[in-house]
Design a protein around this motif. Structure first.
Motif, PDB file in Angstrom:
ATOM      1  N   MET A 175       0.807  -1.215   0.000  1.00  9.90           N
ATOM      2  CA  MET A 175       0.000   0.000   0.000  1.00  9.90           C
ATOM      3  C   MET A 175       0.840   1.265   0.000  1.00  9.90           C
ATOM      4  N   VAL A 183      -5.815   0.781  -5.623  1.00  5.67           N
ATOM      5  CA  VAL A 183      -7.105   0.814  -4.925  1.00  5.67           C
ATOM      6  C   VAL A 183      -8.051   1.804  -5.605  1.00  5.67           C
ATOM      7  N   LYS A 187     -11.469   0.421  -7.423  1.00  8.77           N
ATOM      8  CA  LYS A 187     -12.796   0.835  -6.948  1.00  8.77           C
ATOM      9  C   LYS A 187     -13.564   1.562  -8.038  1.00  8.77           C
ATOM     10  N   THR A 192     -14.477  -5.241  -5.913  1.00  3.87           N
ATOM     11  CA  THR A 192     -14.312  -5.349  -4.467  1.00  3.87           C
ATOM     12  C   THR A 192     -12.815  -5.437  -4.206  1.00  3.87           C
ATOM     13  N   VAL A 193     -12.279  -4.512  -3.398  1.00  2.34           N
ATOM     14  CA  VAL A 193     -10.827  -4.379  -3.249  1.00  2.34           C
ATOM     15  C   VAL A 193     -10.386  -4.771  -1.841  1.00  2.34           C
ATOM     16  N   LEU A 194      -9.399  -5.657  -1.791  1.00  3.04           N
ATOM     17  CA  LEU A 194      -8.798  -6.102  -0.537  1.00  3.04           C
ATOM     18  C   LEU A 194      -7.352  -5.628  -0.523  1.00  3.04           C
ATOM     19  N   ALA A 195      -6.968  -4.876   0.496  1.00  2.00           N
ATOM     20  CA  ALA A 195      -5.647  -4.266   0.554  1.00  2.00           C
ATOM     21  C   ALA A 195      -4.773  -4.975   1.582  1.00  2.00           C
ATOM     22  N   ALA A 206      -5.561   3.048   2.871  1.00  2.00           N
ATOM     23  CA  ALA A 206      -6.239   2.215   1.880  1.00  2.00           C
ATOM     24  C   ALA A 206      -7.744   2.222   2.105  1.00  2.00           C
ATOM     25  N   ARG A 207      -8.167   2.177   3.355  1.00  2.00           N
ATOM     26  CA  ARG A 207      -9.606   2.257   3.648  1.00  2.00           C
ATOM     27  C   ARG A 207     -10.175   3.602   3.206  1.00  2.00           C
ATOM     28  N   ALA A 211     -10.794   0.856  -0.067  1.00  2.00           N
ATOM     29  CA  ALA A 211     -10.642  -0.582   0.108  1.00  2.00           C
ATOM     30  C   ALA A 211     -11.791  -1.132   0.958  1.00  2.00           C
ATOM     31  N   ASP A 212     -12.324  -2.261   0.533  1.00  2.91           N
ATOM     32  CA  ASP A 212     -13.452  -2.876   1.242  1.00  2.91           C
ATOM     33  C   ASP A 212     -13.008  -3.643   2.474  1.00  2.91           C
ATOM     34  N   VAL A 214      -9.059  -4.794   4.718  1.00  2.00           N
ATOM     35  CA  VAL A 214      -7.601  -4.689   4.767  1.00  2.00           C
ATOM     36  C   VAL A 214      -7.036  -5.867   5.545  1.00  2.00           C
TER      37      VAL A 214
END
Length: 343
Positions: A175, A183, A187, A192-195, A206-207, A211-212, A214
């Motif tokens: 990140m 990210v 988005k 759907t994004v996982l960091a 990231a949130r 990001a959905d 972390v």
């Protein structure tokens, strides 16, 4: 004019130089923003990752992510006028080979890199081929324009090639600024994004960027956690931005069968297990490096239409006189994305 030089051995000089003059097919740009990239650290230490004999010897002004205003055009230039806002495309190609004609100037066998082979944007003015000066929409700031090319452009081209969209679960490892750009782009494409990162402060950013979920890979088993978040299946697409061998291996391990992995973070050497990690999962593994020059109009429209908060990726801004401090802090990872500005 003032300009930065990097002789190597972590030395930074701010020197006075004559304002360059554009030759045939070139333009002179007054710099308004120029970003520091992690690859610039190879110049800072004297071990350049790209470039010819001049790179790393303090002979070339760094800065491959610049933006500014056209102030002079050389003979034969058409399509650009004084006062036009532009951002610089870092790859200078021969414009005759199959790769240049296909828009991928960075694959040209005779390519040169802005800020490595030829003077870049860490100066009050820089000269570049007119074809490399891309029109910057009024809705985007100079700083956003500088970051739009290397970071956002790389992510847009990479994720588009992997068909990232609303049905995609995308995992991003690392990140830093490039991961943050991943990210933002993911988005905006609807994924759907996982960091994933080692640092909680980067995961918090990231949130903020959308990001959905972390995952802290320092305290959790990232592969197991990503599978848990995807119902045991694994992400559809993984973009690895750190260049760290453990993260590269985790990217291959966590992605679902028939999934895709893009390596974006620079890495000189990594040991993997192709049979288990790639072949028997029928993975698509690709490199993510910059974007074709003819994609810029689409890229800039995408940034404007989705109101991408690109400047949120900037952690620090500096004046050019403060270049020694800027590079020293960046080298020590006290900053993430630093930008020289002339606002």
């Amino acid at each position: 004019m003032k300009a930065v030089l990097l002789p190597g051995e972590r030395e930074v000089r701010v020197v006075e130089r004559e304002v360059p003059r554009p030759g045939p097919g070139e333009v002179l740009v007054r710099t308004r923003a120029s970003a520091i990239c992690r690859s610039d650290m190879s110049l800072y230490t004297g071990n350049p990752i790209v470039g010819g004999d001049a790179a790393g010897r303090g002979l070339v002004v760094p800065g491959h992510e610049p933006a500014g205003d056209v102030v002079e055009t050389g003979p034969g230039v058409t399509g650009l006028a004084l006062g036009d806002r532009v951002t610089g495309y870092l790859a200078i190609g021969c414009m005759r080979c199959e790769h240049c004609r296909g828009g991928r100037l960075m694959l040209c066998p005779r390519w040169k890199c802005l800020g490595f082979d030829v003077d870049g944007g860490d100066a009050e003015y820089f000269v570049a081929p007119a074809v490399n000066c891309l029109p910057l929409p009024d809705e985007l700031s100079y700083t956003a324009g500088a970051l739009l090319t290397d970071m956002v452009g790389t992510q847009y081209a990479t994720q588009k090639s992997l068909a990232v969209g609303g049905a995609t679960t995308l995992a991003v490892f690392g990140m830093g600024p490039m991961g943050g750009a991943a990210v933002l782009v993911g988005k905006a494409l609807g994924a759907t994004v996982l960091a994933v990162d080692l640092l909680d402060e980067r995961l918090a950013l990231a949130r903020e960027l959308g990001a959905d979920a972390v995952v802290n890979s320092g305290s959790d088993d990232a592969v197991a956690r990503l599978r848990e978040l995807t119902g045991g299946r694994g992400p559809d697409v993984v973009v690895e931005c750190s260049g760290a061998p453990p993260a590269q291996n985790s990217a291959l391990d966590c992605v679902r069968k028939l999934g895709s992995v893009a390596f974006v973070g620079e890495s000189r050497q990594t040991t993997i297990n192709p049979s288990d990690q790639i072949i028997r999962k029928l993975l698509r593994v690709t490199g993510g490096w910059y974007f074709p020059i003819d994609q810029f109009a689409e890229l800039s429209r995408f940034a404007v239409q989705h109101a991408l908060p690109i400047e949120r990726l900037v952690s620090h801004r500096y004046q050019l006189d403060d270049a020694p401090e800027a590079f020293r802090a960046f080298d020590r990872r006290l900053t993430d994305k630093a930008v020289f500005t002339w606002d």
